[in-house]
Motif scaffolding. Structure first.
Motif, PDB file in Angstrom:
ATOM      1  N   ASP A  21     -40.489 126.048 116.246  1.00 61.54           N
ATOM      2  CA  ASP A  21     -39.397 125.644 115.361  1.00 61.54           C
ATOM      3  C   ASP A  21     -39.785 124.373 114.617  1.00 61.54           C
ATOM      4  O   ASP A  21     -39.921 123.312 115.219  1.00 61.54           O
ATOM      5  CB  ASP A  21     -38.121 125.416 116.177  1.00 61.54           C
ATOM      6  CG  ASP A  21     -36.926 125.111 115.311  1.00 61.54           C
ATOM      7  OD1 ASP A  21     -36.875 125.614 114.174  1.00 61.54           O
ATOM      8  OD2 ASP A  21     -36.047 124.360 115.769  1.00 61.54           O
ATOM      9  N   VAL A  22     -39.986 124.481 113.313  1.00 62.29           N
ATOM     10  CA  VAL A  22     -40.337 123.323 112.499  1.00 62.29           C
ATOM     11  C   VAL A  22     -39.863 123.549 111.070  1.00 62.29           C
ATOM     12  O   VAL A  22     -39.932 124.661 110.547  1.00 62.29           O
ATOM     13  CB  VAL A  22     -41.860 123.044 112.524  1.00 62.29           C
ATOM     14  CG1 VAL A  22     -42.654 124.211 112.004  1.00 62.29           C
ATOM     15  CG2 VAL A  22     -42.190 121.785 111.747  1.00 62.29           C
ATOM     16  N   ASP A  23     -39.361 122.503 110.463  1.00 59.20           N
ATOM     17  CA  ASP A  23     -39.042 122.510 109.039  1.00 59.20           C
ATOM     18  C   ASP A  23     -40.113 121.662 108.357  1.00 59.20           C
ATOM     19  O   ASP A  23     -40.121 120.429 108.509  1.00 59.20           O
ATOM     20  CB  ASP A  23     -37.652 121.925 108.791  1.00 59.20           C
ATOM     21  CG  ASP A  23     -37.248 121.972 107.332  1.00 59.20           C
ATOM     22  OD1 ASP A  23     -38.126 122.188 106.468  1.00 59.20           O
ATOM     23  OD2 ASP A  23     -36.056 121.781 107.050  1.00 59.20           O
ATOM     24  N   PRO A  24     -41.036 122.284 107.631  1.00 58.05           N
ATOM     25  CA  PRO A  24     -42.139 121.537 107.027  1.00 58.05           C
ATOM     26  C   PRO A  24     -41.679 120.422 106.089  1.00 58.05           C
ATOM     27  O   PRO A  24     -42.326 119.376 106.013  1.00 58.05           O
ATOM     28  CB  PRO A  24     -42.930 122.602 106.262  1.00 58.05           C
ATOM     29  CG  PRO A  24     -42.529 123.890 106.860  1.00 58.05           C
ATOM     30  CD  PRO A  24     -41.147 123.718 107.376  1.00 58.05           C
ATOM     31  N   VAL A  25     -40.562 120.615 105.412  1.00 60.24           N
ATOM     32  CA  VAL A  25     -40.064 119.576 104.505  1.00 60.24           C
ATOM     33  C   VAL A  25     -39.647 118.339 105.298  1.00 60.24           C
ATOM     34  O   VAL A  25     -39.970 117.206 104.917  1.00 60.24           O
ATOM     35  CB  VAL A  25     -38.899 120.110 103.642  1.00 60.24           C
ATOM     36  CG1 VAL A  25     -38.270 119.004 102.823  1.00 60.24           C
ATOM     37  CG2 VAL A  25     -39.370 121.237 102.739  1.00 60.24           C
ATOM     38  N   LEU A  26     -38.946 118.549 106.399  1.00 66.09           N
ATOM     39  CA  LEU A  26     -38.545 117.408 107.237  1.00 66.09           C
ATOM     40  C   LEU A  26     -39.758 116.698 107.833  1.00 66.09           C
ATOM     41  O   LEU A  26     -39.754 115.470 107.988  1.00 66.09           O
ATOM     42  CB  LEU A  26     -37.599 117.858 108.343  1.00 66.09           C
ATOM     43  CG  LEU A  26     -36.200 118.273 107.898  1.00 66.09           C
ATOM     44  CD1 LEU A  26     -35.374 118.742 109.092  1.00 66.09           C
ATOM     45  CD2 LEU A  26     -35.504 117.150 107.171  1.00 66.09           C
ATOM     46  N   ALA A  27     -40.791 117.461 108.170  1.00 69.95           N
ATOM     47  CA  ALA A  27     -42.012 116.851 108.703  1.00 69.95           C
ATOM     48  C   ALA A  27     -42.638 115.923 107.668  1.00 69.95           C
ATOM     49  O   ALA A  27     -43.062 114.808 107.987  1.00 69.95           O
ATOM     50  CB  ALA A  27     -43.001 117.936 109.134  1.00 69.95           C
ATOM     51  N   VAL A  28     -42.680 116.371 106.409  1.00 66.08           N
ATOM     52  CA  VAL A  28     -43.248 115.535 105.341  1.00 66.08           C
ATOM     53  C   VAL A  28     -42.361 114.320 105.086  1.00 66.08           C
ATOM     54  O   VAL A  28     -42.860 113.201 104.910  1.00 66.08           O
ATOM     55  CB  VAL A  28     -43.455 116.354 104.049  1.00 66.08           C
ATOM     56  CG1 VAL A  28     -43.823 115.456 102.878  1.00 66.08           C
ATOM     57  CG2 VAL A  28     -44.535 117.404 104.259  1.00 66.08           C
ATOM     58  N   LEU A  29     -41.055 114.511 105.081  1.00 69.57           N
ATOM     59  CA  LEU A  29     -40.145 113.371 104.887  1.00 69.57           C
ATOM     60  C   LEU A  29     -40.327 112.333 105.992  1.00 69.57           C
ATOM     61  O   LEU A  29     -40.243 111.126 105.741  1.00 69.57           O
ATOM     62  CB  LEU A  29     -38.700 113.845 104.831  1.00 69.57           C
ATOM     63  CG  LEU A  29     -38.296 114.591 103.564  1.00 69.57           C
ATOM     64  CD1 LEU A  29     -36.867 115.125 103.696  1.00 69.57           C
ATOM     65  CD2 LEU A  29     -38.427 113.697 102.343  1.00 69.57           C
ATOM     66  N   ALA A  30     -40.575 112.788 107.207  1.00 76.18           N
ATOM     67  CA  ALA A  30     -40.759 111.866 108.329  1.00 76.18           C
ATOM     68  C   ALA A  30     -41.989 110.984 108.135  1.00 76.18           C
ATOM     69  O   ALA A  30     -41.970 109.816 108.523  1.00 76.18           O
ATOM     70  CB  ALA A  30     -40.857 112.636 109.636  1.00 76.18           C
ATOM     71  N   ILE A  31     -43.057 111.536 107.547  1.00 76.97           N
ATOM     72  CA  ILE A  31     -44.265 110.710 107.371  1.00 76.97           C
ATOM     73  C   ILE A  31     -44.258 109.936 106.060  1.00 76.97           C
ATOM     74  O   ILE A  31     -45.141 109.130 105.828  1.00 76.97           O
ATOM     75  CB  ILE A  31     -45.561 111.538 107.503  1.00 76.97           C
ATOM     76  CG1 ILE A  31     -45.694 112.551 106.395  1.00 76.97           C
ATOM     77  CG2 ILE A  31     -45.680 112.146 108.878  1.00 76.97           C
ATOM     78  CD1 ILE A  31     -47.085 113.118 106.256  1.00 76.97           C
ATOM     79  N   THR A  32     -43.272 110.177 105.203  1.00 78.01           N
ATOM     80  CA  THR A  32     -43.197 109.420 103.950  1.00 78.01           C
ATOM     81  C   THR A  32     -42.094 108.364 104.047  1.00 78.01           C
ATOM     82  O   THR A  32     -42.364 107.219 104.355  1.00 78.01           O
ATOM     83  CB  THR A  32     -42.966 110.346 102.742  1.00 78.01           C
ATOM     84  OG1 THR A  32     -41.807 111.155 102.974  1.00 78.01           O
ATOM     85  CG2 THR A  32     -44.168 111.230 102.495  1.00 78.01           C
ATOM     86  N   ILE A  33     -40.855 108.764 103.839  1.00 79.14           N
ATOM     87  CA  ILE A  33     -39.765 107.786 103.871  1.00 79.14           C
ATOM     88  C   ILE A  33     -39.436 107.352 105.290  1.00 79.14           C
ATOM     89  O   ILE A  33     -38.736 106.361 105.485  1.00 79.14           O
ATOM     90  CB  ILE A  33     -38.505 108.309 103.141  1.00 79.14           C
ATOM     91  CG1 ILE A  33     -37.944 109.557 103.813  1.00 79.14           C
ATOM     92  CG2 ILE A  33     -38.799 108.540 101.689  1.00 79.14           C
ATOM     93  CD1 ILE A  33     -36.640 110.028 103.222  1.00 79.14           C
ATOM     94  N   GLY A  34     -39.947 108.056 106.269  1.00 79.86           N
ATOM     95  CA  GLY A  34     -39.740 107.665 107.660  1.00 79.86           C
ATOM     96  C   GLY A  34     -40.358 106.320 107.999  1.00 79.86           C
ATOM     97  O   GLY A  34     -39.958 105.670 108.972  1.00 79.86           O
ATOM     98  N   TRP A  35     -41.331 105.875 107.198  1.00 80.01           N
ATOM     99  CA  TRP A  35     -41.966 104.580 107.451  1.00 80.01           C
ATOM    100  C   TRP A  35     -40.970 103.434 107.356  1.00 80.01           C
ATOM    101  O   TRP A  35     -41.196 102.366 107.918  1.00 80.01           O
ATOM    102  CB  TRP A  35     -43.127 104.345 106.491  1.00 80.01           C
ATOM    103  CG  TRP A  35     -44.360 105.059 106.908  1.00 80.01           C
ATOM    104  CD1 TRP A  35     -44.919 106.139 106.301  1.00 80.01           C
ATOM    105  CD2 TRP A  35     -45.190 104.777 108.038  1.00 80.01           C
ATOM    106  NE1 TRP A  35     -46.039 106.541 106.998  1.00 80.01           N
ATOM    107  CE2 TRP A  35     -46.223 105.717 108.058  1.00 80.01           C
ATOM    108  CE3 TRP A  35     -45.140 103.825 109.039  1.00 80.01           C
ATOM    109  CZ2 TRP A  35     -47.221 105.726 109.030  1.00 80.01           C
ATOM    110  CZ3 TRP A  35     -46.135 103.826 110.015  1.00 80.01           C
ATOM    111  CH2 TRP A  35     -47.155 104.778 110.006  1.00 80.01           C
TER     112      TRP A  35
END
Length: 133
Positions: free
Chosen positions: A46-60
């Motif tokens: 179970d993974v949402d690729p968009v959320l994964a990318v958001l986590a490594i970008t704006i998640g900082w």
């Protein structure tokens, strides 16, 4: 049960060359694709690729999400290896350590993914492959 095969990529292009040429944009595209490949390979992941990318970008902004996302991606790769009938060798802590010290976790993760696709004898991206578990 079967899943879609991912793409074999050159680890040095993934981790060093393309991110440098594209000023880091390729890294985000690669991260999205890797997480999408995990979801498409085994529907139990179970993974949402968009959320994964958001986590490594704006998640900082919050500091923690990139580390959690990189760790979870490493776990997904390990689960993919199990689903392929392989002994899981992907260690998510190595990915986090590589993120912290040199940012080269894509080389490690892509190497681990390439082992899965080599196990299936280099299938074409998107080709159906049988899952062991």
């Amino acid at each position: 049960m079967s899943g879609n095969a991912g793409k074999i990529r050159n680890i040095f292009l993934v981790g060093l060359i393309w991110p440098l040429i594209t000023l880091g944009i390729y890294h985000l595209v690669w991260y999205y694709k890797v997480n999408r490949e995990a979801r498409d390979f085994d529907q139990r992941i179970d993974v949402d690729p968009v959320l994964a990318v958001l986590a490594i970008t704006i998640g900082w902004v919050v500091i923690v999400p990139p580390f959690v996302s990189v760790y979870n991606t490493g776990q997904r790769i390990g689960r993919m290896q199990q689903s392929a009938g392989m002994q899981p060798t992907c260690n998510p802590w190595i990915g986090v350590i590589l993120l912290i010290f040199v940012g080269l976790y894509p080389l490690y993760y892509q190497h681990e993914l390439n082992q899965i696709w080599t196990h299936y004898r280099n299938p074409v991206e998107g080709e159906q492959v049988p899952l062991a578990v």
